[in-house]
Write an enzyme that holds these catalytic residues in place. Structure first.
Site, mmCIF file in Angstrom:
data_model
loop_
_atom_site.group_PDB
_atom_site.id
_atom_site.type_symbol
_atom_site.label_atom_id
_atom_site.label_comp_id
_atom_site.label_asym_id
_atom_site.label_seq_id
_atom_site.Cartn_x
_atom_site.Cartn_y
_atom_site.Cartn_z
ATOM 1 C CE LYS A 1 35.634 42.093 36.062
ATOM 2 N NZ LYS A 1 35.562 42.967 34.998
ATOM 3 C CD GLU B 1 31.362 36.914 41.079
ATOM 4 O OE1 GLU B 1 32.099 36.290 40.378
ATOM 5 O OE2 GLU B 1 31.851 37.916 41.654
ATOM 6 C CG HIS C 1 30.050 47.443 42.646
ATOM 7 N ND1 HIS C 1 29.729 46.516 43.602
ATOM 8 C CD2 HIS C 1 28.835 47.684 41.996
ATOM 9 C CE1 HIS C 1 28.497 46.104 43.579
ATOM 10 N NE2 HIS C 1 27.813 46.907 42.621
ATOM 11 N NE ARG D 1 43.409 48.588 35.759
ATOM 12 C CZ ARG D 1 43.054 49.017 37.012
ATOM 13 N NH1 ARG D 1 43.831 49.560 37.869
ATOM 14 N NH2 ARG D 1 41.736 48.672 37.387
#
Length: 646
Positions: free
Chosen positions: A116, A191, A226, A285
Site C-alpha cells: 500500500k 494515514e 474494516h 482480483r
C-alpha cells in the site's frame, strides 16, 4: 484454449466460479482442507484434491500444493477467487511457470499494488488523488485520529484507529503482529483517518489489447472492523453528486493504465460528503461484492475473467448501469457481542425461498440471488472467514429493493448457528440507510440494532413448550402431563442468552391451557398456533439436540432447553474465563499470581480471521492459567480463573 479450471479457494467463491465454468462447458477442480471435506463446493467439482490440514497456513496458502493439485487433476488454468493467494504475486508467477493459465492480472501489476505504501506513490504519480502517507514518527496531535494500516494484505486485518498519541506505539505493535500472522509482512504505515468517510469503489475490467472499462461504481461504506457488511450499486453518494462519476471513472482508469492492468480489479476510494475522494488501494482480483455490478450491468465478471485470460478483446465501452442492487453478507457472528464468531452445525438453511439442502436446485425468485458456501448440515469451523452467504436483491428502485431484501432475510430459515441476519434486516429498514446516509461510522452512530423483543422470546418459549408437549402424546392420544384430576401445571424452561423463560401449561378436559393472556388454538411438534391479546400468531418449531429454533413473524428465536437438574460436573468455578468460541490462543498477557483489574486484557484468541480479547471479569488475582500461545481451544474450555485478592 482453457478447458479445465482449478479454483484455488473454497466455499462460496469456489461455487461461484464453478457455476460460470460449467455454463461455458469447462471442467472444474477443487482443492479442500480436511475441515472442508464435506463442503458443498467439493461435491460440485468434477475433480477434487485434498490438502492435508485445517488452517489456511497448512492448506489454501500452500501455493506449491495447489499447483501440484492442478497438474495432478489435469487442470490447465487456475482461478484464485478472493483472499488466500489471490493477490500473491509469487503464486501467480509460479502458476505461469508451471505452464498453467493464470486467470488474473499480470504478476507485475499484483506486485506493484501489493504494498500500500508503494502503490500510493504510483497512484500519485499517475494523477490519482491520494491521502498523504505518514510514518509513525511523523504523527503528532494535529494529525489525530490516524489509521494504522498494514502495507500488505487487506480484509480489515492489521488495521487500527488511533485517537491518542500515547496509544500509537502499542497499536502499531498489535497491528503489525496481526499482519505478520495473516500476510507474512508486518510493515505498517499511517494515514489521516476520516471518521465518517464513504467507501466508494470502481469495477475495472481490462483486456490484453489496451481497453480498460470502468464498469460502474459500488458503495461499501457500512463496515464492521474494516470489513464490509452491505454493498450496493450504484453509490447513493454518487447518485446525489453525479459529477463525481466521470472523475471517479477517470481516476480508476488512470490507476489501471499506470500498472498495465489486465483482468478484473477494483480501485477503492475514500470520499467525503462533498464528493472529494482519495485512493485507498487497488484489489487485483475479483471482489466479494461483484454480484451487485453483475446485476446492474448484466455482465458475468467471472466469464469475462476467463475470456480475457483466453485473449478476448473487449468492445470499446461497458454496458450502462441500470436499476439498483444491494448485497448483504450473512456472517456467522453475534453483533451484540462485539461481532463474536459463531461456530457449529448449520442444521437448516433456506434463503429467498431456496433451500440450501443437498440436491435442492430451486431457482430463487426474479430479482433475488443467493451466493452461498453452505447447505443443511454444513459445519461452520473456526478456521476460515465467518461469511456463510451473500444475499442480493435487484430492482429499479433502491428503497423497494431494500424493503424486499429485508423481508426475505426476516423470512429466512437459519438454524443451528447464530448469524447477523437480524442486524442486516435492521440496517435495510433504518431511516439513515433508506436516505442514503451510509458512511463508515454507521454502527458508531446508530448502534447495531437489538435482539428480538422479550415478548417475542417469551411467546417463542411458549410455542417450544407446546410443540414439545404435542410430540409427547402417547399412542392412545393421552398427552404428556395429563391427569384425570386437576393437578399442578407443567413447567418447561428455556434460555435465550442469559435470560431464562419459564412456561406453565396444563392439559384439561377442555384442552390445553397456557398461563397468562395466551390462548392455545392448535399445536403439532412442528407448528403452534396461539392467540395473544386477540391476535392469531403462527410459530414454526424445529427441535434439535440441545436447541429449539422458533420462527414467526415476530422474529427468529434460538432457545436452549434448561434441564430440571444440573449435572455438577458441568459447572465451572467462579471467576472462570471460558472460550466463547473454538480458536487459537495468539497471545497471553498475564501470569499466575498476577493482580489484574476489571476489563484488563488477559489473553487473545483468533478465530475466523478475527482477533478477540479475553478480559478480566473483575478485580482479582490470576489463580489459574490453562493455555499458552499457539494452543488450540474448544468452545467452553476454561482458559483462566481470576479469584479474589487475598
Amino acid at each position: 484454449m482453457i478447458s479445465s479450471i482449478l479454483v484455488a479457494n473454497r466455499g462460496e467463491i469456489a461455487r461461484r466460479v464453478f457455476r460460470t465454468a460449467r455454463s461455458l462447458g469447462l471442467s472444474t477442480v477443487a482443492v479442500y482442507s480436511t475441515a472442508d471435506a464435506a463442503a458443498p463446493y467439493v461435491n460440485e467439482a468434477d475433480a477434487a484434491v485434498h490438502l492435508p490440514g485445517n488452517t489456511p497456513g497448512e492448506t489454501y496458502l500452500r501455493g506449491e500444493l495447489v499447483i501440484e493439485a492442478a497438474l495432478r487433476a489435469g487442470a490447465d488454468a487456475v482461478h484464485p477467487g478472493y483472499g488466500f493467494l489471490s493477490e500473491n504475486a509469487g503464486f501467480a508467477a509460479a502458476v505461469i511457470e508451471a505452464g498453467l493459465t493464470w486467470i488474473g492480472p499480470p504478476v507485475d501489476a499484483i506486485s506493484s499494488m501489493g504494498s500500500k505504501i508503494e502503490s500510493k506513490k504510483l497512484m500519485a504519480a499517475a494523477g490519482v488523488p491520494v491521502l498523504a502517507e505518514l510514518t509513525p514518527a511523523e504523527v503528532s496531535e494535529a494529525e489525530l485520529p490516524v489509521l494504522v494500516k498494514a502495507s500488505a494484505g487487506g480484509g480489515g486485518r492489521g488495521m487500527r484507529v488511533v485517537s491518542r498519541l500515547e496509544d500509537l506505539a502499542a497499536e502499531i505493535d498489535a497491528a503489525s503482529a496481526e499482519a505478520l500472522s495473516a500476510f507474512g509482512d508486518g510493515t505498517m504505515f499511517c494515514e489521516r483517518y476520516l471518521p465518517a468517510g464513504r467507501h466508494i469503489e470502481v469495477q475495472i475490467m481490462a483486456d490484453q489489447h489496451g481497453t480498460i472499462w470502468a464498469a460502474g461504481e459500488r458503495e461499501c461504506s457500512i463496515q464492521r472492523r474494516h470489513q464490509k457488511v452491505v454493498e450496493e450499486a450504484p453509490s447513493p453518494l454518487v447518485e446525489r453528486i453525479p459529477s463525481m462519476r466521470p472523475l471517479l471513472f477517470d481516476a480508476a482508469r488512470k490507476a489501471a493504465a499506470a500498472i498495465s492492468y489486465v483482468g478484473a480489479g477494483t480501485v477503492e476510494f475514500l470520499a467525503d460528503e462533498d464528493g472529494n475522494f482519495y485512493f485507498l488501494e487497488m484489489n487485483t482480483r475479483l471482489q466479494v461484492e461483484h454480484p451487485v455490478t453483475e446485476e446492474t450491468t448484466g455482465l458475468d465478471l467471472v466469464e469475462l475473467q476467463i475470456a480475457i485470460a483466453d485473449g478476448l478483446k473487449l468492445r470499446a465501452d461497458p454496458p450502462p448501469t441500470v436499476g439498483h442492487a444491494i448485497e448483504v453478507r450473512l456472517y456467522a457472528e453475534d453483533p451484540q457481542k462485539d461481532w463474536q464468531p459463531q461456530t457449529g452445525v448449520l442444521r437448516r438453511a433456506s434463503l429467498c425461498g431456496t433451500s440450501l439442502s443437498p440436491g435442492d436446485r430451486n431457482v430463487p425468485q426474479s430479482g433475488l440471488r443467493v451466493d452461498s458456501g453452505v447447505e443443511d448440515g454444513s459445519v461452520v469451523s473456526p478456521f476460515y472467514d465467518a461469511m456463510l452467504a451473500k444475499v442480493i436483491a435487484y430492482g429499479p428502485d433502491r428503497r423497494a429493493v431494500a424493503r424486499r431484501l429485508a423481508g426475505e432475510l426476516q423470512r429466512a430459515t437459519l438454524h443451528g448457528v447464530g448469524t447477523n441476519r437480524d442486524l442486516l434486516a435492521w440496517i435495510l429498514r433504518h431511516p439513515a440507510f433508506l436516505a442514503g446516509d451510509t458512511d463508515t461510522a454507521f454502527f458508531e452512530t446508530h448502534g447495531v440494532g437489538s435482539r428480538s423483543s422479550s415478548a417475542a422470546q417469551q411467546l417463542s418459549a411458549v410455542a417450544a413448550a407446546l410443540a414439545d408437549a404435542a410430540g409427547r402424546v402417547g399412542p392412545v392420544r393421552v398427552p404428556s402431563g395429563w391427569r384425570n384430576l386437576a393437578s399442578q401445571a407443567q413447567r418447561k424452561s428455556y434460555r435465550v442468552g442469559e435470560t431464562a423463560y419459564d412456561v406453565d401449561y396444563r392439559h384439561t378436559r377442555d384442552g390445553l391451557v397456557v398461563e397468562g393472556n395466551i390462548r392455545h388454538l392448535d399445536s403439532t411438534p412442528e407448528r403452534v398456533v396461539l392467540e395473544v391479546d386477540g391476535v392469531r400468531r403462527v410459530f414454526d418449531v424445529a427441535a434439535y439436540d440441545g436447541l429449539v429454533c422458533v420462527d414467526s413473524a415476530l422474529g427468529s428465536v434460538a432457545l436452549t432447553p434448561v434441564p430440571r437438574f444440573v449435572d455438577p460436573s458441568q459447572q465451572v468455578a467462579a471467576g472462570s474465563l471460558v472460550a466463547p468460541m473454538p480458536g487459537t490462543v495468539i497471545r497471553v498477557g498475564v501470569q499466575v499470581g498476577e493482580v489484574v483489574k476489571q476489563g484488563q486484557p488477559l489473553l487473545w484468541l483468533e478465530a475466523m480471521k478475527m482477533e478477540h480479547t479475553i478480559a478480566a471479569p473483575a478485580d482479582g488475582v490470576v489463580g489459574e492459567l490453562n493455555v499458552e500461545a499457539g494452543q488450540q481451544v474448544e468452545v467452553g474450555a476454561v482458559l483462566a480463573v481470576v479469584g479474589e485478592n487475598a
